[in-house]
Scaffold this motif. Structure first.
Motif, PDB file in Angstrom:
ATOM      1  N   ALA A 126     -66.215-110.583  -3.699  1.00 50.72           N
ATOM      2  CA  ALA A 126     -65.993-111.860  -3.018  1.00 50.72           C
ATOM      3  C   ALA A 126     -66.533-111.850  -1.586  1.00 50.72           C
ATOM      4  O   ALA A 126     -67.157-112.826  -1.152  1.00 50.72           O
ATOM      5  CB  ALA A 126     -64.507-112.198  -3.028  1.00 50.72           C
TER       6      ALA A 126
ATOM      7  N   ASP B 110     -64.261-108.951  -8.051  1.00 49.05           N
ATOM      8  CA  ASP B 110     -63.046-108.270  -7.615  1.00 49.05           C
ATOM      9  C   ASP B 110     -61.855-109.208  -7.478  1.00 49.05           C
ATOM     10  O   ASP B 110     -60.806-108.813  -6.980  1.00 49.05           O
ATOM     11  CB  ASP B 110     -63.296-107.528  -6.307  1.00 49.05           C
ATOM     12  CG  ASP B 110     -63.746-108.444  -5.188  1.00 49.05           C
ATOM     13  OD1 ASP B 110     -64.112-109.609  -5.475  1.00 49.05           O
ATOM     14  OD2 ASP B 110     -63.756-108.003  -4.034  1.00 49.05           O
ATOM     15  N   SER B 111     -62.025-110.451  -7.891  1.00 47.32           N
ATOM     16  CA  SER B 111     -60.922-111.409  -7.871  1.00 47.32           C
ATOM     17  C   SER B 111     -61.174-112.452  -8.956  1.00 47.32           C
ATOM     18  O   SER B 111     -62.195-112.421  -9.638  1.00 47.32           O
ATOM     19  CB  SER B 111     -60.799-112.068  -6.496  1.00 47.32           C
ATOM     20  OG  SER B 111     -61.934-112.836  -6.220  1.00 47.32           O
ATOM     21  N   ASP B 112     -60.270-113.365  -9.098  1.00 47.55           N
ATOM     22  CA  ASP B 112     -60.347-114.370 -10.150  1.00 47.55           C
ATOM     23  C   ASP B 112     -60.932-115.670  -9.591  1.00 47.55           C
ATOM     24  O   ASP B 112     -60.301-116.729  -9.670  1.00 47.55           O
ATOM     25  CB  ASP B 112     -58.949-114.594 -10.728  1.00 47.55           C
ATOM     26  CG  ASP B 112     -58.982-115.211 -12.097  1.00 47.55           C
ATOM     27  OD1 ASP B 112     -60.030-115.123 -12.756  1.00 47.55           O
ATOM     28  OD2 ASP B 112     -57.957-115.778 -12.513  1.00 47.55           O
ATOM     29  N   VAL B 113     -62.147-115.601  -9.013  1.00 47.98           N
ATOM     30  CA  VAL B 113     -62.769-116.761  -8.386  1.00 47.98           C
ATOM     31  C   VAL B 113     -64.124-117.026  -9.025  1.00 47.98           C
ATOM     32  O   VAL B 113     -64.955-116.120  -9.130  1.00 47.98           O
ATOM     33  CB  VAL B 113     -62.960-116.524  -6.868  1.00 47.98           C
ATOM     34  CG1 VAL B 113     -63.708-117.668  -6.227  1.00 47.98           C
ATOM     35  CG2 VAL B 113     -61.633-116.305  -6.190  1.00 47.98           C
TER      36      VAL B 113
ATOM     37  N   ALA C 230     -66.854-113.920  -8.421  1.00 48.48           N
ATOM     38  CA  ALA C 230     -66.372-112.719  -7.741  1.00 48.48           C
ATOM     39  C   ALA C 230     -65.913-111.706  -8.781  1.00 48.48           C
ATOM     40  O   ALA C 230     -65.146-112.034  -9.673  1.00 48.48           O
ATOM     41  CB  ALA C 230     -65.235-113.063  -6.799  1.00 48.48           C
TER      42      ALA C 230
END
Length: 48
Positions: free
Chosen positions: A22, A7-10, A5
């Motif tokens: 995400a 736009d996130s830490d995934v 992702a």
């Protein structure tokens, strides 16, 4: 494949990467084709 992702830490999985927002990743792995335009990476052909 590896889903990352932007736009996130995934990061999930291993192998050729597919990256994007995400929500777009979630929609794509759920079979929704509308989100594919938001995604990029060498693993994208396998996802589609």
């Amino acid at each position: 494949m590896r889903l990352r992702a932007t736009d996130s830490d995934v990061v999930i999985g291993d192998g050729p990467e597919v990256s994007g927002p995400a929500l777009s990743l979630l929609l794509a792995v759920s079979g929704r084709d509308a989100a594919l335009a938001d995604l990029d990476g060498p693993g994208l052909p396998a996802l589609t």
